[in-house]
Design a protein around this motif. Structure first.
Motif, mmCIF file in Angstrom:
data_model
loop_
_atom_site.group_PDB
_atom_site.id
_atom_site.type_symbol
_atom_site.label_atom_id
_atom_site.label_comp_id
_atom_site.label_asym_id
_atom_site.label_seq_id
_atom_site.Cartn_x
_atom_site.Cartn_y
_atom_site.Cartn_z
ATOM 1 N N VAL A 11 -80.771 -19.172 -6.591
ATOM 2 C CA VAL A 11 -81.053 -18.053 -5.599
ATOM 3 C C VAL A 11 -80.587 -16.828 -6.140
ATOM 4 O O VAL A 11 -79.870 -16.751 -6.960
ATOM 5 C CB VAL A 11 -79.992 -18.442 -4.230
ATOM 6 N N LYS A 15 -75.845 -11.968 -0.716
ATOM 7 C CA LYS A 15 -75.763 -12.812 0.247
ATOM 8 C C LYS A 15 -75.990 -14.149 0.082
ATOM 9 O O LYS A 15 -75.432 -15.249 0.382
ATOM 10 C CB LYS A 15 -76.468 -12.204 1.436
ATOM 11 N N GLN A 16 -77.329 -14.588 -0.605
ATOM 12 C CA GLN A 16 -77.782 -15.785 -0.695
ATOM 13 C C GLN A 16 -76.857 -16.723 -1.826
ATOM 14 O O GLN A 16 -76.365 -17.901 -1.720
ATOM 15 C CB GLN A 16 -79.151 -16.047 -1.260
ATOM 16 N N SER A 17 -76.309 -15.868 -2.798
ATOM 17 C CA SER A 17 -75.392 -16.550 -3.953
ATOM 18 C C SER A 17 -73.988 -16.856 -3.187
ATOM 19 O O SER A 17 -73.540 -18.056 -3.341
ATOM 20 C CB SER A 17 -75.164 -15.533 -5.022
ATOM 21 N N LYS A 18 -73.535 -15.933 -2.446
ATOM 22 C CA LYS A 18 -72.293 -16.337 -1.792
ATOM 23 C C LYS A 18 -72.302 -17.749 -0.823
ATOM 24 O O LYS A 18 -71.371 -18.354 -0.903
ATOM 25 C CB LYS A 18 -71.894 -15.289 -0.624
ATOM 26 N N LYS A 19 -73.435 -17.751 -0.133
ATOM 27 C CA LYS A 19 -73.571 -18.918 0.680
ATOM 28 C C LYS A 19 -73.717 -20.154 -0.331
ATOM 29 O O LYS A 19 -72.886 -21.189 0.058
ATOM 30 C CB LYS A 19 -74.804 -18.825 1.644
ATOM 31 N N VAL A 20 -74.311 -20.029 -1.086
ATOM 32 C CA VAL A 20 -74.645 -21.218 -2.018
ATOM 33 C C VAL A 20 -73.192 -21.883 -2.789
ATOM 34 O O VAL A 20 -72.879 -22.687 -3.030
ATOM 35 C CB VAL A 20 -75.952 -21.337 -2.991
ATOM 36 N N THR A 79 -78.593 -23.333 -8.955
ATOM 37 C CA THR A 79 -78.142 -24.422 -7.993
ATOM 38 C C THR A 79 -78.345 -25.782 -8.695
ATOM 39 O O THR A 79 -77.977 -26.810 -7.996
ATOM 40 C CB THR A 79 -79.036 -24.218 -6.749
#
Length: 80
Positions: A11, A15-20, A79
């Protein structure tokens, strides 16, 4: 390792990295050295909390090119 980013499951972006990372799906995180610290410091802290390896990259431009986008990237999370 940077050359392998184009084919890795990942990702791109803060934002996307924080979520994953929070969800436990990040194996490794790449952070550009020239990105703003106010953006990258919380990512580094989150990686430390979740035992995710952090690798520094010299520039956002270099990181963006490694993942095949036309703009710079501050953060990329692998990921798989």
């Amino acid at each position: 390792m940077l050359s392998e980013l184009s084919s890795a499951a990942k990702v791109v972006g803060v934002k996307q990295s924080k979520k994953v990372i929070r969800d436990g799906g990040a194996k490794q995180v790449f952070i550009a050295a020239d990105a703003e610290r106010r953006i990258t410091d919380p990512i580094r802290a989150l990686c430390e909390q979740h035992n995710v390896e952090v690798t520094g990259v010299s520039s956002m431009k270099q990181l963006g090119e490694a993942v095949g986008i036309a703009v710079g990237a501050a953060v990329v999370a692998v990921t798989e």
